[in-house]
Design an enzyme around this catalytic site. Structure first.
Site, PDB file in Angstrom:
ATOM      1  N   CYS A  54      -6.125  -3.107  -0.742  1.00 21.64           N
ATOM      2  CA  CYS A  54      -6.333  -4.194   0.211  1.00 21.64           C
ATOM      3  C   CYS A  54      -6.911  -5.382  -0.566  1.00 21.64           C
ATOM      4  O   CYS A  54      -7.320  -5.248  -1.721  1.00 21.64           O
ATOM      5  CB  CYS A  54      -7.315  -3.758   1.287  1.00 21.64           C
ATOM      6  SG  CYS A  54      -8.938  -3.290   0.632  1.00 21.64           S
TER       7      CYS A  54
ATOM      8  N   HIS B 262     -17.572  -2.994  -0.763  1.00 14.83           N
ATOM      9  CA  HIS B 262     -18.266  -2.349   0.360  1.00 14.83           C
ATOM     10  C   HIS B 262     -19.519  -3.088   0.824  1.00 14.83           C
ATOM     11  O   HIS B 262     -20.021  -2.832   1.911  1.00 14.83           O
ATOM     12  CB  HIS B 262     -18.695  -0.925  -0.031  1.00 14.83           C
ATOM     13  CG  HIS B 262     -17.578  -0.060  -0.500  1.00 14.83           C
ATOM     14  ND1 HIS B 262     -17.225   0.058  -1.836  1.00 14.83           N
ATOM     15  CD2 HIS B 262     -16.719   0.731   0.180  1.00 14.83           C
ATOM     16  CE1 HIS B 262     -16.201   0.894  -1.937  1.00 14.83           C
ATOM     17  NE2 HIS B 262     -15.871   1.318  -0.744  1.00 14.83           N
TER      18      HIS B 262
ATOM     19  N   CYS C  15     -16.441  -7.658   0.353  1.00 15.55           N
ATOM     20  CA  CYS C  15     -15.255  -8.042   1.114  1.00 15.55           C
ATOM     21  C   CYS C  15     -15.652  -8.983   2.255  1.00 15.55           C
ATOM     22  O   CYS C  15     -16.638  -8.731   2.943  1.00 15.55           O
ATOM     23  CB  CYS C  15     -14.611  -6.774   1.679  1.00 15.55           C
ATOM     24  SG  CYS C  15     -13.442  -7.107   2.971  1.00 15.55           S
TER      25      CYS C  15
ATOM     26  N   HIS D  24     -22.135   6.475   3.623  1.00 19.53           N
ATOM     27  CA  HIS D  24     -21.073   5.677   3.015  1.00 19.53           C
ATOM     28  C   HIS D  24     -21.643   4.323   2.594  1.00 19.53           C
ATOM     29  O   HIS D  24     -22.475   3.738   3.278  1.00 19.53           O
ATOM     30  CB  HIS D  24     -19.932   5.477   4.018  1.00 19.53           C
ATOM     31  CG  HIS D  24     -18.723   4.789   3.445  1.00 19.53           C
ATOM     32  ND1 HIS D  24     -18.670   3.429   3.270  1.00 19.53           N
ATOM     33  CD2 HIS D  24     -17.548   5.280   3.001  1.00 19.53           C
ATOM     34  CE1 HIS D  24     -17.490   3.116   2.733  1.00 19.53           C
ATOM     35  NE2 HIS D  24     -16.794   4.227   2.566  1.00 19.53           N
TER      36      HIS D  24
ATOM     37  N   GLU E  93     -20.594   1.251   2.598  1.00 21.87           N
ATOM     38  CA  GLU E  93     -20.514   0.143   3.556  1.00 21.87           C
ATOM     39  C   GLU E  93     -21.537   0.334   4.679  1.00 21.87           C
ATOM     40  O   GLU E  93     -22.222  -0.605   5.085  1.00 21.87           O
ATOM     41  CB  GLU E  93     -19.105   0.059   4.158  1.00 21.87           C
ATOM     42  CG  GLU E  93     -18.971  -1.089   5.154  1.00 21.87           C
ATOM     43  CD  GLU E  93     -17.694  -1.024   5.993  1.00 21.87           C
ATOM     44  OE1 GLU E  93     -17.763  -1.385   7.174  1.00 21.87           O
ATOM     45  OE2 GLU E  93     -16.632  -0.629   5.466  1.00 21.87           O
TER      46      GLU E  93
ATOM     47  N   THR F 168     -15.670  -0.792   8.963  1.00 19.64           N
ATOM     48  CA  THR F 168     -14.392  -1.522   8.992  1.00 19.64           C
ATOM     49  C   THR F 168     -13.156  -0.648   8.785  1.00 19.64           C
ATOM     50  O   THR F 168     -12.047  -1.056   9.120  1.00 19.64           O
ATOM     51  CB  THR F 168     -14.363  -2.627   7.916  1.00 19.64           C
ATOM     52  OG1 THR F 168     -14.586  -2.021   6.633  1.00 19.64           O
ATOM     53  CG2 THR F 168     -15.425  -3.679   8.164  1.00 19.64           C
TER      54      THR F 168
ATOM     55  N   CYS G 143     -11.036  -3.440  10.159  1.00 18.86           N
ATOM     56  CA  CYS G 143     -10.219  -4.331   9.333  1.00 18.86           C
ATOM     57  C   CYS G 143      -8.750  -4.186   9.696  1.00 18.86           C
ATOM     58  O   CYS G 143      -8.200  -3.086   9.684  1.00 18.86           O
ATOM     59  CB  CYS G 143     -10.423  -3.983   7.861  1.00 18.86           C
ATOM     60  SG  CYS G 143      -9.289  -4.888   6.807  1.00 18.86           S
TER      61      CYS G 143
ATOM     62  N   SER H  87     -12.743   6.776   2.733  1.00 17.16           N
ATOM     63  CA  SER H  87     -12.806   6.950   4.188  1.00 17.16           C
ATOM     64  C   SER H  87     -11.478   6.618   4.835  1.00 17.16           C
ATOM     65  O   SER H  87     -10.985   7.337   5.689  1.00 17.16           O
ATOM     66  CB  SER H  87     -13.879   6.038   4.790  1.00 17.16           C
ATOM     67  OG  SER H  87     -15.144   6.604   4.600  1.00 17.16           O
TER      68      SER H  87
ATOM     69  N   SER I 197      -7.471   2.019  -1.202  1.00 16.45           N
ATOM     70  CA  SER I 197      -8.166   2.110  -2.491  1.00 16.45           C
ATOM     71  C   SER I 197      -7.299   2.823  -3.533  1.00 16.45           C
ATOM     72  O   SER I 197      -7.786   3.200  -4.593  1.00 16.45           O
ATOM     73  CB  SER I 197      -9.482   2.874  -2.311  1.00 16.45           C
ATOM     74  OG  SER I 197      -9.242   4.085  -1.614  1.00 16.45           O
TER      75      SER I 197
END
Length: 282
Positions: A16, A78, A100, A128, A130, A166, A194, A223, A266
């Site tokens: 992404c 993240h 991001c 995680h 993020e 996200t 996202c 994730s 990713s």
């Protein structure tokens, strides 16, 4: 035995823009400097991390960050909690911020909600990267859950604001919202998923039905990899999750199978190309 497979890579798979941005930033610096620190894995893909550490990227954790002085440190896509920025100031570190924009916008919304005194729930994966950054916007006060059952024995306020990591599934997010509403809570829901991830559900759905077998390539820690693999499996029962070519098992295939290769946000394109080449040469 020659399998004579036909192999196609999904053109919509691959990094992404948040990941592309972080990796390009790291590579630009490593073109001129011997090394660059990065806080946590730059991307949840071991093969890509290895490619970049070979170029001089040094992955560190928050504990190691505390002992650095006067160094450059990359903040990956993240994002990070406010405490990381405070530490950087104190230790005279230069942060190269590749957070991001979708994550930054979400961090900002959560911070504003928290500042306005709203109780906050975050649908996300415990621990995680993020999610840690998101929870940091609330001084650690937000309730994080990855499954509705976790909230069964929690004394929740009668009204709250619901956010999502996200890369979570949109369907699950709205299902959770409906469930909480049906339990009598007043829920202000912010869909912050996202679109680069959620648009892939539809793309994958269309892609995977055209093949006998699907090879989904992703890091185990990703994730969105788990979410997207579930989409593949839903529309094509013969979908297999691998992280690298060593995990391919030829007993999955029949001669002349049409094979589709796809991956997470990713997953680097070069890795999917490598899988394709491997399948074609057997």
């Amino acid at each position: 035995m020659s399998y004579n497979l036909t192999v196609t890579i999904d053109k919509d798979s691959g990094f992404c823009f948040g990941v592309v941005y972080a990796i390009e930033m790291a590579e630009d610096i490593l073109d001129h400097e011997d090394y660059l620190y990065c806080l946590g894995d730059i991307v949840h893909n071991d093969e890509e991390v290895r490619r970049l550490t070979d170029k001089g990227l040094r992955i560190i954790d928050h504990e190691q960050l505390k002992s650095l002085r006067n160094e450059k440190v990359l903040v990956r896509a993240h994002g990070e909690a406010p405490s990381t920025y405070e530490l950087a100031l104190k230790n005279e570190l230069i942060l190269i911020d590749a957070s991001c924009p979708v994550v930054l916008k979400l961090q900002n919304r959560i911070k504003n909600s928290h500042d306005e005194g709203e109780p906050i729930l975050i649908f996300g994966k415990h621990g995680h990267a993020e999610v840690i950054g998101l929870q940091g916007q609330t001084d650690g006060q937000a309730i994080v859950f990855q499954d509705l059952s976790e909230l069964d024995n929690v004394d929740l306020p009668s009204s709250f604001t619901l956010y999502s990591q996200t890369t979570k599934s949109t369907d699950k997010f709205y299902h959770i919202k409906d469930q909480l509403l049906s339990r009598g809570y007043e829920v202000k829901a912010n869909d912050t998923i996202c679109r680069q991830v959620s648009n892939r559900y539809g793309d994958l759905e269309k892609f995977v039905v055209n093949f006998d077998k699907i090879i989904f390539v992703s890091g185990k820690k990703s994730s969105n990899g788990k979410v997207l693999y579930d989409v593949c499996k839903k529309y094509n029962d013969n979908a297999y999750f691998i992280s690298n070519v060593e995990e391919i098992d030829f007993s999955w295939f029949n001669p002349n199978d049409r094979v589709g290769i796809c991956g997470a946000t990713s997953t680097p394109m070069w890795l999917m190309e490598q899988v394709k080449a491997f399948l074609l040469h057997h």
